[in-house]
Design an enzyme around this catalytic site. Structure first.
Site, PDB file in Angstrom:
ATOM      1  N   GLU A  47       0.642  -1.261   0.023  1.00 50.30           N
ATOM      2  CA  GLU A  47       0.148  -0.134   0.100  1.00 50.30           C
ATOM      3  C   GLU A  47       0.859   1.335   0.091  1.00 50.30           C
ATOM      4  O   GLU A  47       1.604   1.366   0.626  1.00 50.30           O
ATOM      5  CB  GLU A  47      -0.920   0.109   1.334  1.00 50.30           C
ATOM      6  CG  GLU A  47      -1.768   1.123   1.300  1.00 50.30           C
ATOM      7  CD  GLU A  47      -2.783   1.040   2.632  1.00 50.30           C
ATOM      8  OE1 GLU A  47      -3.736   1.962   2.811  1.00 50.30           O
ATOM      9  OE2 GLU A  47      -2.652   0.085   3.557  1.00 50.30           O
ATOM     10  N   LYS A 116      -8.845   3.102  -2.678  1.00 53.50           N
ATOM     11  CA  LYS A 116      -9.279   2.703  -1.168  1.00 53.50           C
ATOM     12  C   LYS A 116     -10.585   3.183  -1.031  1.00 53.50           C
ATOM     13  O   LYS A 116     -10.800   4.258  -0.910  1.00 53.50           O
ATOM     14  CB  LYS A 116      -8.223   2.819  -0.189  1.00 53.50           C
ATOM     15  CG  LYS A 116      -8.481   2.285   1.090  1.00 53.50           C
ATOM     16  CD  LYS A 116      -7.242   2.345   1.864  1.00 53.50           C
ATOM     17  CE  LYS A 116      -7.149   1.678   3.184  1.00 53.50           C
ATOM     18  NZ  LYS A 116      -6.044   2.064   4.198  1.00 53.50           N
ATOM     19  N   CYS A 152      -6.033  -2.765   1.665  1.00 52.49           N
ATOM     20  CA  CYS A 152      -5.816  -2.771   3.267  1.00 52.49           C
ATOM     21  C   CYS A 152      -7.516  -3.063   3.958  1.00 52.49           C
ATOM     22  O   CYS A 152      -7.842  -3.959   4.154  1.00 52.49           O
ATOM     23  CB  CYS A 152      -4.992  -1.812   3.848  1.00 52.49           C
ATOM     24  SG  CYS A 152      -4.461  -1.988   5.456  1.00 52.49           S
ATOM     25  N   LYS A 190      -0.153 -10.143  16.015  1.00 45.12           N
ATOM     26  CA  LYS A 190      -1.234  -9.523  15.029  1.00 45.12           C
ATOM     27  C   LYS A 190      -1.514 -10.352  13.919  1.00 45.12           C
ATOM     28  O   LYS A 190      -2.507 -10.467  13.261  1.00 45.12           O
ATOM     29  CB  LYS A 190      -0.546  -8.140  14.540  1.00 45.12           C
ATOM     30  CG  LYS A 190      -1.292  -7.471  13.588  1.00 45.12           C
ATOM     31  CD  LYS A 190      -2.315  -6.808  13.958  1.00 45.12           C
ATOM     32  CE  LYS A 190      -2.923  -5.770  13.126  1.00 45.12           C
ATOM     33  NZ  LYS A 190      -2.006  -4.469  12.932  1.00 45.12           N
ATOM     34  N   GLY A 298      23.106   5.619  28.265  1.00 47.32           N
ATOM     35  CA  GLY A 298      23.742   5.345  29.552  1.00 47.32           C
ATOM     36  C   GLY A 298      23.594   4.061  30.045  1.00 47.32           C
ATOM     37  O   GLY A 298      22.546   3.370  29.920  1.00 47.32           O
ATOM     38  N   SER A 300      23.645   1.479  32.974  1.00 51.63           N
ATOM     39  CA  SER A 300      23.545   1.762  34.467  1.00 51.63           C
ATOM     40  C   SER A 300      23.786   0.526  35.205  1.00 51.63           C
ATOM     41  O   SER A 300      24.085   0.580  36.405  1.00 51.63           O
ATOM     42  CB  SER A 300      22.173   2.046  34.922  1.00 51.63           C
ATOM     43  OG  SER A 300      21.249   0.905  34.441  1.00 51.63           O
ATOM     44  N   GLY A 301      24.002  -0.807  34.786  1.00 51.02           N
ATOM     45  CA  GLY A 301      24.094  -2.099  35.186  1.00 51.02           C
ATOM     46  C   GLY A 301      22.729  -2.285  35.619  1.00 51.02           C
ATOM     47  O   GLY A 301      22.727  -3.514  36.171  1.00 51.02           O
ATOM     48  N   GLY A 302      21.693  -1.908  35.179  1.00 55.05           N
ATOM     49  CA  GLY A 302      20.253  -2.400  35.311  1.00 55.05           C
ATOM     50  C   GLY A 302      19.724  -2.968  34.253  1.00 55.05           C
ATOM     51  O   GLY A 302      20.161  -2.892  33.170  1.00 55.05           O
ATOM     52  N   ILE A 303      18.501  -3.684  34.288  1.00 55.28           N
ATOM     53  CA  ILE A 303      17.963  -4.473  33.093  1.00 55.28           C
ATOM     54  C   ILE A 303      17.475  -3.637  31.962  1.00 55.28           C
ATOM     55  O   ILE A 303      17.655  -4.146  30.786  1.00 55.28           O
ATOM     56  CB  ILE A 303      16.944  -5.372  33.743  1.00 55.28           C
ATOM     57  CG1 ILE A 303      16.443  -6.321  32.660  1.00 55.28           C
ATOM     58  CG2 ILE A 303      15.673  -4.508  34.214  1.00 55.28           C
ATOM     59  CD1 ILE A 303      15.928  -7.617  33.469  1.00 55.28           C
ATOM     60  N   GLU A 410       7.352   2.360  33.682  1.00 55.61           N
ATOM     61  CA  GLU A 410       7.750   3.585  34.304  1.00 55.61           C
ATOM     62  C   GLU A 410       7.240   4.891  33.535  1.00 55.61           C
ATOM     63  O   GLU A 410       6.797   5.754  34.193  1.00 55.61           O
ATOM     64  CB  GLU A 410       9.508   3.711  34.288  1.00 55.61           C
ATOM     65  CG  GLU A 410      10.203   2.620  34.884  1.00 55.61           C
ATOM     66  CD  GLU A 410      11.621   2.718  34.457  1.00 55.61           C
ATOM     67  OE1 GLU A 410      12.392   2.165  35.255  1.00 55.61           O
ATOM     68  OE2 GLU A 410      12.106   3.071  33.577  1.00 55.61           O
TER      69      GLU A 410
END
Length: 584
Positions: A47, A116, A152, A190, A298, A300-303, A410
């Site tokens: 499309e 369309k 579509c 999907k 950055g 950080s040592g975090g996940i 977050e």
């Protein structure tokens, strides 16, 4: 013309760039050259391929419309070479109206145009704003074969007052096969939905169906390809790969009055695997299509930053990724050790820039202004904003784009600092809840998608995955000091954001009323932050930005009480198909 018992179609599942008309046309030419070598009769493109999808308000510019038309006319002239016909999408001006169109190019000319009919206006789609609705038309005859070309949404919309059954019309006017050009963005699982919708169209029409989808990232959206063919008996005639370009030539043969295809069947990743592949492709195309030499972030040592680093290396290769550890006095040694292990496992450039001098400098400047005031989150945010400033300085100097690393949990509750950890150009995990970040990090250590450029094996140190998450902005801080456990938080958020459930129903599902009310409040008051956040890959049914558009200034609050029943005396019934209006 005598009907042939064979018809060969090339599906060009390609990755266009919005606005790159010359580049998209060049892709179309190259694909047609391959289709010609394969002996194809017809090559089909997704499309609005010549414009790139979705073009949004760019399509309203007269100069853009004219450039798209000129490119289509040039491609049409090139079909005089006896090669395959082309079925290609483009915006098209007819009179004073602009249409989402698909043009048949053959024998050196534009042989037919189809518009369309059903324009989507929900979720990420806003086509009624820019396009006119086309008329319902019959099939196109392509070298003896009568082909229906619903575009579509012409195969997606359910029965309503505003719906035209394009497929039914095509079947009744003699179509022998349906070819459906699409711009269908990825969302979790999907492909199952696409298959069920298209099976319904095959059932209604009794016709085989070719579903051709584009592939590639476009801002927040990722198109996964995953094109397929359904035979008239609902069997899967072909399945193209997901998240990768594919030029596939398929042969259809006619027997017992029906055209049938028996082509290759590629596996399609689902669930967390599909989401991870979408994040990789989304980041890759955002960086490459916008011309960035690489990325930095950055570490950080975090996940969260660890998963973003893995995505970045898989998307771009380790040589285009740079990680920066920015420690302060609250940064634990284990964070420094884990960050170092992550960088070595993934192979990207890594450096350490202590921020104590900068943070202390800010505090010294503000000492008189803050005199007599207690230390609070303000000083914590100074750390985050110092890190954001330094990352942006490196970005300005090198041209590398800053990757933002906040997850959806977050971003939902505002657990992020404006002009600090929210700084950056793109966020590949913006639409992943924290619980999924954990799952996908574990998954990546045992699997990677075919499109990944990073190493095999464990790339995210296990200690990063099992260690309690912390922002390390004060002594002994963990996320759970101010948030409920992530399995509870994400369960509530999924109901608030994706489902829009009333608070009373969430409480009835077993969540504590005070916790639900607090999370709903945090979700509402963080809207101003989300409005300023970097774009990021959409993988859920309702992402922040394109799908969920809430006002920043908003006084409505659901109080978690049982829902009142509407006063039937205030209901105005306006007849079938109309909404019920409530006064009050």
């Amino acid at each position: 013309m005598t009907e042939s018992a064979r018809f060969t179609i090339t599906l060009a599942q390609l990755n266009p760039i919005v606005g790159d008309i010359a580049g998209n046309a060049a892709k179309a030419r190259a694909a047609r050259t391959q289709a010609k070598a394969d002996g194809a009769t017809l090559i089909v493109f997704p499309e609005l391929f010549i414009a790139g999808y979705p073009p949004e308000d760019l399509v309203l510019k007269p100069a853009f419309q004219a450039a798209c038309r000129a490119a289509i006319e040039e491609l049409a002239r090139e079909t005089a070479d006896s090669g395959p016909a082309m079925l290609i999408g483009s915006p098209w001006v007819d009179g004073d109206k602009l249409y989402n169109a698909c043009a048949l190019l053959d024998d050196g000319r534009i042989s037919a145009i189809r518009f369309k009919v059903n324009l989507p206006n929900y979720g990420v789609f806003d086509e009624k704003r820019v396009f006119a609705r086309g008329p319902v038309s019959g099939p196109i005859t392509i070298r003896g074969l009568r082909v229906g070309v619903p575009i579509c949404e012409d195969t997606w919309m359910e029965e309503s007052a505003d719906y035209e059954n394009v497929v039914e019309c095509l079947a009744e006017t003699g179509a022998e096969i349906l070819i459906v050009p699409n711009g269908s963005p990825y969302a979790r699982n999907k492909n199952d939905l696409r298959l069920s919708v298209q099976v319904a169209r095959v059932t209604e029409s009794g016709l085989p169906l070719v579903y051709l989808n584009q592939v590639g990232g476009q801002d927040e959206l990722v198109f996964d390809g995953s094109s397929f063919v359904l035979n008239a008996d609902h069997s899967l005639g072909a399945q193209l790969p997901a998240f990768a370009e594919s030029i596939t030539t398929l042969t259809f043969e006619k027997s017992d009055g029906h055209w049938r295809c028996n082509g290759p069947i590629a596996p399609v990743p689902e669930g967390d695997e599909g989401d991870y592949a979408a994040c990789v492709l989304g980041l890759r195309d955002y960086v490459n299509k916008n011309g960035f030499p690489g990325v930095l972030m950055g570490i950080s040592g975090g996940i969260d930053s660890a998963l973003c680093a893995a995505i970045a290396v898989d998307a771009l290769g380790a040589d285009r990724v740079r990680g920066v550890m920015l420690p302060f006095r609250y940064t634990a040694q284990v964070s420094l050790d884990d960050a170092d292990k992550l960088a070595k496992a993934l192979g990207f450039r890594y450096e350490i820039l202590p921020i104590a001098d900068a943070v202390n400098g800010f505090e010294k400047i503000l000492a008189d202004t803050f005199k007599g005031l207690e230390r609070d989150i303000t000083e914590e945010n100074l750390q985050a904003r110092t890190r954001g400033t330094l990352l942006m300085a490196i970005s300005n100097k090198t041209g590398a784009m800053v990757v933002t690393t906040g997850n959806k949990s977050e971003m939902s509750v505002g657990y992020a600092t404006l002009y600090g950890d929210m700084n950056g150009g793109f966020n590949p995990i913006k639409d992943l809840y924290k619980t999924q970040v954990f799952r996908i990090s574990t998954l990546r250590n045992s699997w990677k998608p075919d499109i990944a450029m990073g190493p095999d094996g464990e790339v995210i140190p296990n200690n990063i995955i099992v260690r309690p998450p912390t922002a390390e902005l004060r002594e002994n801080q963990t996320d759970q000091d101010s948030l409920p456990p992530y399995d509870i938080l994400d369960g509530i958020l999924e109901r608030l954001v994706e489902r829009e459930d009333p608070l009373s129903e969430i409480v009835a599902a077993g969540y504590e009323k005070d916790v639900v009310t607090r999370i709903d409040r945090l979700l509402n008051i963080a809207e101003y932050k989300r409005r300023q956040a970097a774009p990021g890959v959409k993988v859920t049914r309702k992402n922040f930005g394109r799908d969920r558009r809430y006002p920043i200034t908003n006084k409505f609050r659901d109080l978690a009480n049982p829902l009142p029943k509407p006063d039937e005396g205030l209901v105005t019934r306006a007849g079938k198909g109309s909404a019920e209006a409530f006064d009050g």
